[in-house]
Design a protein around this motif. Structure first.
Motif, PDB file in Angstrom:
ATOM      1  N   PHE A 146       0.831  -1.201   0.000  1.00 43.94           N
ATOM      2  CA  PHE A 146       0.000   0.000   0.000  1.00 43.94           C
ATOM      3  C   PHE A 146       0.863   1.247   0.000  1.00 43.94           C
ATOM      4  O   PHE A 146       0.611   2.193  -0.756  1.00 43.94           O
ATOM      5  N   TRP A 147       1.877   1.300   0.871  1.00 47.96           N
ATOM      6  CA  TRP A 147       2.707   2.502   0.955  1.00 47.96           C
ATOM      7  C   TRP A 147       3.523   2.706  -0.313  1.00 47.96           C
ATOM      8  O   TRP A 147       3.833   3.844  -0.675  1.00 47.96           O
ATOM      9  N   GLU A 148       3.825   1.635  -1.011  1.00 46.70           N
ATOM     10  CA  GLU A 148       4.485   1.785  -2.311  1.00 46.70           C
ATOM     11  C   GLU A 148       3.532   2.407  -3.325  1.00 46.70           C
ATOM     12  O   GLU A 148       3.914   3.301  -4.088  1.00 46.70           O
ATOM     13  N   ARG A 149       2.276   1.961  -3.323  1.00 39.88           N
ATOM     14  CA  ARG A 149       1.291   2.564  -4.225  1.00 39.88           C
ATOM     15  C   ARG A 149       1.078   4.033  -3.885  1.00 39.88           C
ATOM     16  O   ARG A 149       0.912   4.877  -4.782  1.00 39.88           O
ATOM     17  N   LEU A 150       1.073   4.358  -2.590  1.00 40.59           N
ATOM     18  CA  LEU A 150       0.918   5.750  -2.187  1.00 40.59           C
ATOM     19  C   LEU A 150       2.080   6.593  -2.691  1.00 40.59           C
ATOM     20  O   LEU A 150       1.890   7.736  -3.113  1.00 40.59           O
ATOM     21  N   ALA A 151       3.291   6.050  -2.675  1.00 36.94           N
ATOM     22  CA  ALA A 151       4.454   6.786  -3.192  1.00 36.94           C
ATOM     23  C   ALA A 151       4.264   7.119  -4.664  1.00 36.94           C
ATOM     24  O   ALA A 151       4.583   8.235  -5.108  1.00 36.94           O
ATOM     25  N   HIS A 152       3.740   6.185  -5.430  1.00 35.67           N
ATOM     26  CA  HIS A 152       3.469   6.454  -6.842  1.00 35.67           C
ATOM     27  C   HIS A 152       2.400   7.540  -6.976  1.00 35.67           C
ATOM     28  O   HIS A 152       2.507   8.416  -7.854  1.00 35.67           O
ATOM     29  N   THR A 153       1.365   7.492  -6.136  1.00 39.12           N
ATOM     30  CA  THR A 153       0.298   8.493  -6.181  1.00 39.12           C
ATOM     31  C   THR A 153       0.848   9.892  -5.912  1.00 39.12           C
ATOM     32  O   THR A 153       0.553  10.845  -6.642  1.00 39.12           O
TER      33      THR A 153
END
Length: 309
Positions: A103-110
């Protein structure tokens, strides 16, 4: 009347019959909660309290516009706005996030994608809100001037901040602001959520990051990151910073700059009378300490490597 009943009554006035309200924690200006309607469907709603002089505020209009800007300009997932009036905001229900590395990796992309939306100056086309206090978004070409005047020094006029710090401490903050060009590297103005701490991060039903409660403006990307870096967060969120740095890049020394950039939030906490344990005031004093003048010496010139006055 309980705060939940105030929210229920205002929902009824707007045509929503609530069977149950699960009050949300956090926030300094509104009563908010997950609402279950009589047909079993759910939504999220919040209302301003009477003591906030809600008839004079455009808080929910600004919040609604900010959510739209994040979605339309940067492709960020935000909840659909079902109703926005002066006293009531009704949003699509979102899900709690899962605190794992994925999840936190996806947030970094966002967030990295959000920061690719840029402008030619700092600010926004209208002022906003941070809690119950106005956020000054007046346009400014110089990012150091913008951060100094619109994000730090503006808090000195707030009564609780004025009462907390003495003249020497206020002057130390002013010296820090004067030294900002030597402390913070020039950065382009990019679209900021503006209040990106963990309580404002939720998820879609598919697990994609959702951002709520924005204080939108064009600002420094590092000032955005400071909200996540310095506020309480789960250990797994370290993955966010590793991935963001891979995608967007960060200048050397960025970790050391986070505390300076987080001053805005600490001053806001004090101004909102939300510093019961004194942690925010202690944090401010720790950052401005090198800029305190002692025995005729200018801390600003020492911190910047200059010659003392």
């Amino acid at each position: 009347m309980s705060h939940e009943n105030v929210l229920t009554d205002r929902l009824r006035e707007a045509g929503y019959v609530a069977q149950h309200v699960e009050r949300a924690v956090g926030g300094v200006i509104a009563v908010a909660g997950l609402v279950t309607l009589e047909d079993g469907s759910q939504l999220f709603a919040k209302t301003l309290l009477d003591h906030a002089h809600d008839h004079d505020l455009d808080v929910f209009e600004v919040e609604s516009a900010g959510l739209a800007a994040l979605r339309e300009l940067a492709g960020v997932h935000t909840p659909d706005v079902l109703l926005a009036t002066q006293r009531l905001l009704v949003l699509e229900k979102m899900e709690p996030r899962t605190d794992d590395e994925a999840f936190w990796e996806r947030l970094a992309h966002t967030v990295a994608a959000l920061h690719t939306t840029t402008a030619d100056r700092f600010g926004w086309h209208r002022d906003g809100w941070l809690g119950r206090l106005r956020q000054d978004n007046t346009w400014e070409q110089d990012g150091h001037v913008f951060f100094a005047e619109r994000r730090l020094l503006r808090w000195l006029a707030e009564p609780l901040v004025d009462a907390e710090f003495d003249r020497q401490e206020r002057r130390a903050l002013e010296r820090l602001c004067a030294a900002l060009p030597e402390l913070i590297p020039a950065q382009p103005p990019c679209l900021n959520h503006g209040d990106l701490w963990q309580e404002n991060i939720l998820a879609t039903s598919e697990g994609e990051p959702v951002l709520i409660d924005p204080a939108v403006h064009y600002g420094w990307p590092e000032s955005e990151l400071s909200m996540l870096w310095c506020a309480t967060r789960p250990p797994v969120s370290e993955r966010f910073f590793a991935v963001y740095r891979e995608i967007a890049g960060l200048d050397d020394g960025w970790e050391e700059r986070m505390a300076i950039l987080h001053l805005r939030e600490l001053l806001s906490v004090i101004a909102h009378d939300d510093d019961q344990d004194g942690g925010a005031a202690h944090g401010v004093r720790a950052v401005i300490k090198p800029f305190l003048r002692r025995s005729g010496t200018s801390g600003a010139t020492e911190a910047a490597g200059g010659t003392p006055e």
